[in-house]
Design a protein around this motif. Structure first.
Motif, short mmCIF file in Angstrom:
data_model
loop_
_atom_site.label_atom_id
_atom_site.label_comp_id
_atom_site.label_asym_id
_atom_site.label_seq_id
_atom_site.Cartn_x
_atom_site.Cartn_y
_atom_site.Cartn_z
N GLU A 27 -7.53 106.35 45.59
CA GLU A 27 -6.65 107.48 45.38
C GLU A 27 -6.89 108.53 46.47
O GLU A 27 -7.91 108.54 47.14
N GLU A 28 -5.91 109.40 46.64
CA GLU A 28 -5.99 110.41 47.68
C GLU A 28 -6.96 111.51 47.28
O GLU A 28 -7.02 111.92 46.13
N PHE A 29 -7.72 111.95 48.25
CA PHE A 29 -8.62 113.08 48.05
C PHE A 29 -8.16 114.21 48.94
O PHE A 29 -7.66 114.00 50.04
N ASP A 30 -8.34 115.43 48.48
CA ASP A 30 -7.98 116.59 49.28
C ASP A 30 -9.13 116.90 50.22
O ASP A 30 -10.14 117.46 49.81
N LEU A 31 -8.99 116.49 51.47
CA LEU A 31 -9.99 116.76 52.48
C LEU A 31 -9.51 117.89 53.37
O LEU A 31 -8.31 117.99 53.65
N PRO A 32 -10.43 118.72 53.84
CA PRO A 32 -10.02 119.73 54.82
C PRO A 32 -9.44 119.04 56.06
O PRO A 32 -9.85 117.93 56.41
N GLN A 33 -8.52 119.69 56.72
CA GLN A 33 -7.81 119.10 57.84
C GLN A 33 -8.76 118.67 58.95
O GLN A 33 -8.59 117.62 59.56
N ASP A 34 -9.80 119.49 59.23
CA ASP A 34 -10.72 119.14 60.31
C ASP A 34 -11.52 117.88 60.00
O ASP A 34 -11.84 117.10 60.89
N ILE A 35 -11.83 117.63 58.74
CA ILE A 35 -12.55 116.42 58.35
C ILE A 35 -11.61 115.22 58.28
O ILE A 35 -11.94 114.12 58.70
N ALA A 36 -10.41 115.43 57.77
CA ALA A 36 -9.45 114.33 57.61
C ALA A 36 -9.03 113.74 58.96
O ALA A 36 -8.70 112.56 59.04
#
Length: 136
Positions: A27-36
């Motif tokens: 499932e999708e996880f909400d990762l910060p943009q810099d980590i994703a």
């Protein structure tokens, strides 16, 4: 049953899709943009670093807050002339399990059978742990 689940607002179609495809782990996880945006290996290292940092900060917060909290609960019991057993068995778990309750509510709001089951399981686990520690 499916009818009861629909009445409760639980999305059974999503749960059936998860069961059929086995994608519950993906499932999708909400990762910060810099980590994703990092490559997979660097992303794993960044997630581990962030997790360890959060654990350390949380541990320090618990160490700083736990002694004053026990003093406040003890004083509350004394001023209300309530048995220390009642304070330790009823009030302390209410204070310490707030995070489990918040997480269970968040899971329940997603309205899938899998998430609702996870939320209830989390609350049952917290209740079992409290009873084990208190009655132990």
């Amino acid at each position: 049953t499916e009818v009861e689940a629909k009445k409760g607002g639980i999305n059974t179609e999503e749960a059936e899709e998860e069961e059929e495809t086995g994608d519950e782990e993906d499932e999708e996880f909400d990762l910060p943009q810099d980590i994703a945006s990092l490559p997979k290996e660097e992303r794993q290292k960044a997630i581990l670093k962030t997790s360890l940092t959060m654990i350390c900060i949380s541990t320090i917060a618990v160490v700083l807050v736990s002694d004053p909290l026990t003093d406040v609960m003890s004083e509350l019991g004394s001023r209300m002339e309530v048995s220390p057993f009642y304070v330790s068995f009823v009030l302390a778990p209410l204070a310490s399990n707030g995070s489990e309750l918040g997480a269970a509510i968040t899971l329940a709001k997603r309205k899938t059978v899998a998430k609702a089951t996870a939320g209830v399981s989390q609350l049952l686990g917290a209740g079992s742990m409290n009873n084990t520690m208190c009655l132990g």
